[in-house]
Motif scaffolding. Structure first.
Motif, PDB file in Angstrom:
ATOM      1  N   GLU A  69       0.839  -1.213   0.000  1.00  0.00           N
ATOM      2  CA  GLU A  69       0.000   0.000   0.000  1.00  0.00           C
ATOM      3  C   GLU A  69       0.867   1.254   0.000  1.00  0.00           C
ATOM      4  OE1 GLU A  69      -3.809  -0.031   2.555  1.00  0.00           O
ATOM      5  OE2 GLU A  69      -2.463  -1.505   3.488  1.00  0.00           O
ATOM      6  N   VAL A  70       1.952   1.206   0.765  1.00  0.00           N
ATOM      7  CA  VAL A  70       2.857   2.353   0.851  1.00  0.00           C
ATOM      8  C   VAL A  70       3.589   2.545  -0.469  1.00  0.00           C
ATOM      9  CG1 VAL A  70       4.853   3.325   2.063  1.00  0.00           C
ATOM     10  CG2 VAL A  70       3.107   2.060   3.343  1.00  0.00           C
ATOM     11  N   GLU A  71       4.027   1.456  -1.074  1.00  0.00           N
ATOM     12  CA  GLU A  71       4.732   1.547  -2.355  1.00  0.00           C
ATOM     13  C   GLU A  71       3.839   2.145  -3.439  1.00  0.00           C
ATOM     14  OE1 GLU A  71       5.951  -2.506  -2.950  1.00  0.00           O
ATOM     15  OE2 GLU A  71       7.724  -2.286  -1.678  1.00  0.00           O
ATOM     16  N   ASP A  72       2.531   1.878  -3.381  1.00  0.00           N
ATOM     17  CA  ASP A  72       1.588   2.386  -4.373  1.00  0.00           C
ATOM     18  C   ASP A  72       1.027   3.771  -4.028  1.00  0.00           C
ATOM     19  OD1 ASP A  72       1.930   0.029  -5.762  1.00  0.00           O
ATOM     20  OD2 ASP A  72       0.116  -0.917  -4.961  1.00  0.00           O
ATOM     21  N   ALA A  73       1.391   4.306  -2.872  1.00  0.00           N
ATOM     22  CA  ALA A  73       0.852   5.591  -2.426  1.00  0.00           C
ATOM     23  C   ALA A  73       1.435   6.743  -3.237  1.00  0.00           C
ATOM     24  CB  ALA A  73       1.167   5.798  -0.944  1.00  0.00           C
ATOM     25  N   PRO A  74       0.719   7.867  -3.292  1.00  0.00           N
ATOM     26  CA  PRO A  74       1.272   9.057  -3.953  1.00  0.00           C
ATOM     27  C   PRO A  74       2.534   9.512  -3.232  1.00  0.00           C
ATOM     28  CG  PRO A  74      -1.051   9.362  -3.348  1.00  0.00           C
ATOM     29  CD  PRO A  74      -0.605   8.081  -2.741  1.00  0.00           C
ATOM     30  N   ARG A  75       3.358  10.269  -3.910  1.00  0.00           N
ATOM     31  CA  ARG A  75       4.584  10.811  -3.321  1.00  0.00           C
ATOM     32  C   ARG A  75       4.323  12.216  -2.799  1.00  0.00           C
ATOM     33  NH1 ARG A  75       5.920   6.605  -2.047  1.00  0.00           N
ATOM     34  NH2 ARG A  75       6.187   5.027  -3.585  1.00  0.00           N
ATOM     35  N   VAL A  76       5.078  12.615  -1.799  1.00  0.00           N
ATOM     36  CA  VAL A  76       4.971  13.955  -1.234  1.00  0.00           C
ATOM     37  C   VAL A  76       5.710  14.906  -2.161  1.00  0.00           C
ATOM     38  CG1 VAL A  76       5.568  15.424   0.728  1.00  0.00           C
ATOM     39  CG2 VAL A  76       4.806  13.081   1.123  1.00  0.00           C
ATOM     40  N   GLY A  77       5.024  15.979  -2.574  1.00  0.00           N
ATOM     41  CA  GLY A  77       5.615  16.888  -3.540  1.00  0.00           C
ATOM     42  C   GLY A  77       6.432  18.015  -2.955  1.00  0.00           C
ATOM     43  N   GLY A  78       6.127  18.451  -1.754  1.00  0.00           N
ATOM     44  CA  GLY A  78       6.840  19.587  -1.180  1.00  0.00           C
ATOM     45  C   GLY A  78       6.717  19.606   0.326  1.00  0.00           C
ATOM     46  N   GLU A  80       4.802  21.368   2.254  1.00  0.00           N
ATOM     47  CA  GLU A  80       3.432  21.528   2.762  1.00  0.00           C
ATOM     48  C   GLU A  80       2.498  20.655   1.938  1.00  0.00           C
ATOM     49  OE1 GLU A  80       2.806  23.168   5.535  1.00  0.00           O
ATOM     50  OE2 GLU A  80       4.891  23.807   5.645  1.00  0.00           O
ATOM     51  N   LEU A  81       1.352  20.312   2.528  1.00  0.00           N
ATOM     52  CA  LEU A  81       0.352  19.500   1.830  1.00  0.00           C
ATOM     53  C   LEU A  81      -0.872  20.351   1.521  1.00  0.00           C
ATOM     54  CD1 LEU A  81       0.320  16.220   3.960  1.00  0.00           C
ATOM     55  CD2 LEU A  81       1.248  16.517   1.676  1.00  0.00           C
ATOM     56  N   SER A  82      -1.292  20.335   0.281  1.00  0.00           N
ATOM     57  CA  SER A  82      -2.522  21.035  -0.083  1.00  0.00           C
ATOM     58  C   SER A  82      -3.705  20.190   0.382  1.00  0.00           C
ATOM     59  CB  SER A  82      -2.586  21.250  -1.596  1.00  0.00           C
ATOM     60  OG  SER A  82      -2.781  20.003  -2.249  1.00  0.00           O
ATOM     61  N   GLU A  83      -4.878  20.775   0.390  1.00  0.00           N
ATOM     62  CA  GLU A  83      -6.075  20.018   0.763  1.00  0.00           C
ATOM     63  C   GLU A  83      -6.315  18.872  -0.222  1.00  0.00           C
ATOM     64  OE1 GLU A  83      -9.573  22.265   1.718  1.00  0.00           O
ATOM     65  OE2 GLU A  83      -8.393  23.758   2.815  1.00  0.00           O
ATOM     66  N   ASP A  84      -6.015  19.108  -1.502  1.00  0.00           N
ATOM     67  CA  ASP A  84      -6.174  18.049  -2.506  1.00  0.00           C
ATOM     68  C   ASP A  84      -5.225  16.887  -2.244  1.00  0.00           C
ATOM     69  OD1 ASP A  84      -8.174  19.450  -3.800  1.00  0.00           O
ATOM     70  OD2 ASP A  84      -6.828  20.289  -5.320  1.00  0.00           O
ATOM     71  N   GLU A  85      -3.966  17.211  -1.881  1.00  0.00           N
ATOM     72  CA  GLU A  85      -3.000  16.149  -1.576  1.00  0.00           C
ATOM     73  C   GLU A  85      -3.431  15.360  -0.339  1.00  0.00           C
ATOM     74  OE1 GLU A  85       1.335  17.665  -3.039  1.00  0.00           O
ATOM     75  OE2 GLU A  85       0.383  18.838  -1.439  1.00  0.00           O
ATOM     76  N   GLN A  86      -3.918  16.061   0.682  1.00  0.00           N
ATOM     77  CA  GLN A  86      -4.392  15.378   1.880  1.00  0.00           C
ATOM     78  C   GLN A  86      -5.538  14.427   1.531  1.00  0.00           C
ATOM     79  OE1 GLN A  86      -5.124  17.881   5.331  1.00  0.00           O
ATOM     80  NE2 GLN A  86      -3.602  19.344   4.591  1.00  0.00           N
ATOM     81  N   ALA A  87      -6.463  14.903   0.720  1.00  0.00           N
ATOM     82  CA  ALA A  87      -7.600  14.067   0.308  1.00  0.00           C
ATOM     83  C   ALA A  87      -7.121  12.851  -0.481  1.00  0.00           C
ATOM     84  CB  ALA A  87      -8.580  14.894  -0.518  1.00  0.00           C
ATOM     85  N   GLU A  88      -6.103  13.043  -1.329  1.00  0.00           N
ATOM     86  CA  GLU A  88      -5.558  11.943  -2.121  1.00  0.00           C
ATOM     87  C   GLU A  88      -4.973  10.841  -1.229  1.00  0.00           C
ATOM     88  OE1 GLU A  88      -2.607  11.412  -6.002  1.00  0.00           O
ATOM     89  OE2 GLU A  88      -2.641  13.325  -4.938  1.00  0.00           O
ATOM     90  N   PHE A  89      -4.249  11.229  -0.178  1.00  0.00           N
ATOM     91  CA  PHE A  89      -3.692  10.236   0.747  1.00  0.00           C
ATOM     92  C   PHE A  89      -4.792   9.526   1.531  1.00  0.00           C
ATOM     93  CE2 PHE A  89       0.324  12.534   0.082  1.00  0.00           C
ATOM     94  CZ  PHE A  89       1.162  11.457  -0.115  1.00  0.00           C
ATOM     95  N   HIS A  90      -5.777  10.284   1.998  1.00  0.00           N
ATOM     96  CA  HIS A  90      -6.879   9.656   2.729  1.00  0.00           C
ATOM     97  C   HIS A  90      -7.628   8.674   1.832  1.00  0.00           C
ATOM     98  CE1 HIS A  90      -6.181  12.859   5.714  1.00  0.00           C
ATOM     99  NE2 HIS A  90      -6.686  11.974   6.557  1.00  0.00           N
ATOM    100  N   ASP A  91      -7.873   9.067   0.597  1.00  0.00           N
ATOM    101  CA  ASP A  91      -8.547   8.169  -0.349  1.00  0.00           C
ATOM    102  C   ASP A  91      -7.715   6.919  -0.616  1.00  0.00           C
ATOM    103  OD1 ASP A  91     -10.682   9.907  -0.566  1.00  0.00           O
ATOM    104  OD2 ASP A  91     -10.053  10.735  -2.511  1.00  0.00           O
ATOM    105  N   HIS A  92      -6.414   7.092  -0.818  1.00  0.00           N
ATOM    106  CA  HIS A  92      -5.547   5.965  -1.128  1.00  0.00           C
ATOM    107  C   HIS A  92      -5.623   4.885  -0.041  1.00  0.00           C
ATOM    108  CE1 HIS A  92      -2.176   3.588  -2.517  1.00  0.00           C
ATOM    109  NE2 HIS A  92      -1.693   3.639  -1.295  1.00  0.00           N
ATOM    110  N   TYR A  93      -5.593   5.320   1.227  1.00  0.00           N
ATOM    111  CA  TYR A  93      -5.594   4.369   2.336  1.00  0.00           C
ATOM    112  C   TYR A  93      -7.010   4.038   2.832  1.00  0.00           C
ATOM    113  CZ  TYR A  93      -0.520   4.906   2.681  1.00  0.00           C
ATOM    114  OH  TYR A  93       0.832   4.906   2.422  1.00  0.00           O
ATOM    115  N   GLY A  94      -8.036   4.648   2.214  1.00  0.00           N
ATOM    116  CA  GLY A  94      -9.414   4.376   2.623  1.00  0.00           C
ATOM    117  C   GLY A  94      -9.751   4.937   3.988  1.00  0.00           C
TER     118      GLY A  94
END
Length: 125
Positions: A69-78, A80-94
């Motif tokens: 699951e971690v290997e398939d997770a999105p990568r951190v871009g910078g 700080e985390l945008s709200e969209d990035e936070q949502a993407e991580f929450h969605d990825h892990y359910g």
């Protein structure tokens, strides 16, 4: 969890629920003062790993997810985390996003605890 306990999570080895290595804790993300995510440095870059329910064992932090699951997770871009990035991580892990905003934890840097050697002077007799 108090600040010193959170600070002790840094640089720990992160292991998946089966004990397989994932990487090391680089940063922590808190919501409402509780650590919920760790930025983990691994062979494929840095990503976020959920740590709610994680257990500290020896020098390791055992997280409640599989390494795949971690290997398939999105990568951190910078930094700080945008709200969209936070949502993407929450969605990825359910996971359901917390009501509080995620904030990056600032690691407390402490002064060395080694006492300085005392200078010994001899008195003239």
């Amino acid at each position: 969890m108090d600040r010193s306990a959170v600070d002790h999570l840094y640089d720990r080895d992160v292991l998946d629920r089966h004990g397989l290595p994932i990487g090391t804790v680089a940063e922590l993300w808190l919501a409402g003062g509780r650590p919920l995510w760790a930025s983990v440095r691994g062979p494929r870059g840095t990503t976020l790993v959920p740590i709610r329910g994680a257990q500290v064992r020896d020098r390791g932090l055992v997280v409640p997810v599989d390494r795949r699951e971690v290997e398939d997770a999105p990568r951190v871009g910078g930094p700080e985390l945008s709200e969209d990035e936070q949502a993407e991580f929450h969605d990825h892990y359910g996971l359901t996003p917390p009501e509080q905003r995620l904030v990056r934890h600032r690691r407390e840097v402490s002064a060395p605890t080694t006492p300085r050697p005392r200078r010994v002077t001899q008195r003239a007799r």
